[in-house]
Design an enzyme around this catalytic site. Structure first.
Site, PDB file in Angstrom:
ATOM      1  N   HIS A 173       6.667   0.304   1.392  1.00 23.20           N
ATOM      2  CA  HIS A 173       5.636   0.663   0.422  1.00 23.20           C
ATOM      3  C   HIS A 173       4.890  -0.541  -0.146  1.00 23.20           C
ATOM      4  O   HIS A 173       3.836  -0.386  -0.763  1.00 23.20           O
ATOM      5  CB  HIS A 173       6.284   1.463  -0.718  1.00 23.20           C
ATOM      6  CG  HIS A 173       5.345   2.150  -1.638  1.00 23.20           C
ATOM      7  ND1 HIS A 173       5.075   1.703  -2.916  1.00 23.20           N
ATOM      8  CD2 HIS A 173       4.583   3.270  -1.471  1.00 23.20           C
ATOM      9  CE1 HIS A 173       4.199   2.505  -3.494  1.00 23.20           C
ATOM     10  NE2 HIS A 173       3.889   3.468  -2.651  1.00 23.20           N
ATOM     11  N   HIS A 177      -4.114   4.320 -10.213  1.00 26.36           N
ATOM     12  CA  HIS A 177      -3.051   4.070  -9.250  1.00 26.36           C
ATOM     13  C   HIS A 177      -2.422   2.689  -9.425  1.00 26.36           C
ATOM     14  O   HIS A 177      -1.424   2.376  -8.782  1.00 26.36           O
ATOM     15  CB  HIS A 177      -3.611   4.216  -7.832  1.00 26.36           C
ATOM     16  CG  HIS A 177      -2.574   4.278  -6.758  1.00 26.36           C
ATOM     17  ND1 HIS A 177      -2.406   3.282  -5.823  1.00 26.36           N
ATOM     18  CD2 HIS A 177      -1.634   5.217  -6.465  1.00 26.36           C
ATOM     19  CE1 HIS A 177      -1.427   3.597  -4.996  1.00 26.36           C
ATOM     20  NE2 HIS A 177      -0.935   4.766  -5.364  1.00 26.36           N
TER      21      HIS A 177
END
Length: 411
Positions: free
Chosen positions: A279, A122
């Site tokens: 985000h 990720h």
């Protein structure tokens, strides 16, 4: 009422048209999406693909698209460079796309790897290795968001360009870890999951608690998508009880309860949902008057700490720290238009504006801030070419000179 259209600005350090490697070698550069353009990231990879002095490019691809980055990586391999792309096949809702792009890259000669079994990759990282007059230099880009031009226009994210040797060594070690060539490396700058990231985060919170108990400045500001991990929440409760001021901006799930007497009365939690998806992950620790600022790919959730490869990276440059804390975080914390406060009972309410306070919608304010910074930084503008009208012929209206002629004549 309609919002002002977003026109991403060129990040001021890149606005003068200098070579991207010269800019990064001179100083670290912070780019704030979507207010600043993702184009500098594309330029970084494209420039590396075509530069004969570049020896290798390595990059993680979590969510991508029909991006110029894919074409640049393929072209770099065809140009004889060592190119490694780590493609995460389990990126939710993008599995099929990532398989297709992986095949495209493999056909072009890129070394495509798929990470470590049982762990989702990720982290967002790119590494360029370049031969220069004074030796081999490594250029690094680390980010809170994906290498995806589409989401770069609708997600708020922060990215760091740096040529600092410690970041170069750490990012090389990160790719060695991802490709299976890792040893007992001691990280210099990066905090990496699933190695010991959770313990390091708890240690940073505990340090603030000790500062507060000793009467030194102590404050924590965290912005992220979700806060779930029980051990981290317990550490935040302990810091609050010691007197640490804690401000959390959690867009999604927050399992912490703020404002509980004797438990979390020094903790405030807000959530901002606006036209861009919040985000970016930012952490600020006052550290007794010697502040530390971190950006991250990870939220504070069990999956991020133990089931994913994640990176947290420090921002050491004082001017970049000031920008993150003084501009970005302060505007986010001051939002009284789109912010909602989390109450002790777990419900949310829209934040009420205190009489006398200015109306602050953080995303609009940050959009204006980027526009002003671009003006001050000298964002290139097309040259002004006056309209020169041809002399009138009898009975005919004057005609503007064609643009090509005006440009040629003014050259």
């Amino acid at each position: 009422m309609r919002d002002e259209p977003l026109v991403p600005r060129v990040s001021p350090p890149f606005a003068q048209g200098q070579d991207v490697f010269d800019v990064i070698r001179a100083h670290d550069v912070l780019v704030h999406l979507p207010y600043e353009s993702f184009g500098c990231v594309v330029d970084f990879i494209e420039r590396a693909a075509d530069d004969p002095q570049v020896l290798a490019i390595k990059q993680t691809l979590y969510r991508t698209s029909a991006s110029p980055i894919i074409a640049a990586l393929a072209r770099a391999a065809q140009n004889g460079k060592q190119v490694t792309a780590l493609v995460e096949l389990k990126a939710r809702m993008d599995e099929q796309n990532n398989i297709a792009w992986a095949r495209t890259l493999e056909q072009a000669g890129v070394h495509v790897v798929y990470g470590i079994v049982g762990l989702k990759t990720h982290c967002k990282a790119a590494l360029v290795v370049r031969r220069e007059a004074d030796g081999i230099r490594r250029y690094v880009h680390l980010s809170t968001g994906n290498y995806n031009p589409a989401t770069a226009r609708v997600y708020t994210d922060l990215g760091l360009f740096t040529a600092h040797p410690d970041f170069g060594e750490d990012t090389t070690a990160l790719f060695n870890l991802l490709t299976g060539y890792a040893g007992g490396y001691k990280w210099k700058k990066l905090l990496v999951a699933p190695l010991d990231l959770r313990d390091q985060i708890v240690a940073l919170i505990e340090r603030e608690r000790r500062h507060a108990q000793a009467g030194r400045p102590a404050r924590i500001i965290v912005k992220m998508n979700a806060l779930v991990e029980p051990s981290v929440i317990d550490a935040l409760y302990g810091a609050s009880q010691a007197g640490v001021t804690i401000e959390l901006v959690i867009r999604g799930i927050c399992c912490l309860r703020p404002g509980l007497p004797g438990v979390s009365e020094n903790i405030r939690v807000i959530s901002i949902v606006d036209k861009f998806l919040e985000h970016s992950r930012i952490s600020y620790f006052e550290n007794g008057g010697d502040p530390e600022v971190y950006l991250a790919s990870a939220d504070w959730m069990p999956r991020n700490f133990w089931r994913r490869i994640e990176t947290v990276f420090p921002i050491a440059d004082p001017s970049l720290q000031a920008r993150i804390v003084g501009d970005i975080l302060q505007l986010v914390l001051a939002d009284n238009v789109k912010a909602r406060e989390l109450l002790p009972d777990g419900t949310y309410r829209r934040r009420t504006r205190v009489e006398g306070d200015p109306v602050t919608r953080s995303q609009v304010a940050l959009q204006h801030l980027a526009r002003e910074a671009a003006r001050e930084g000298g964002e290139p503008r097309p040259p002004f070419v006056p309209i020169v009208r041809r002399p009138r012929s009898s009975g005919a209206a004057a005609e503007p000179t064609p643009l090509a002629e005006r440009t040629r004549d003014s050259a």
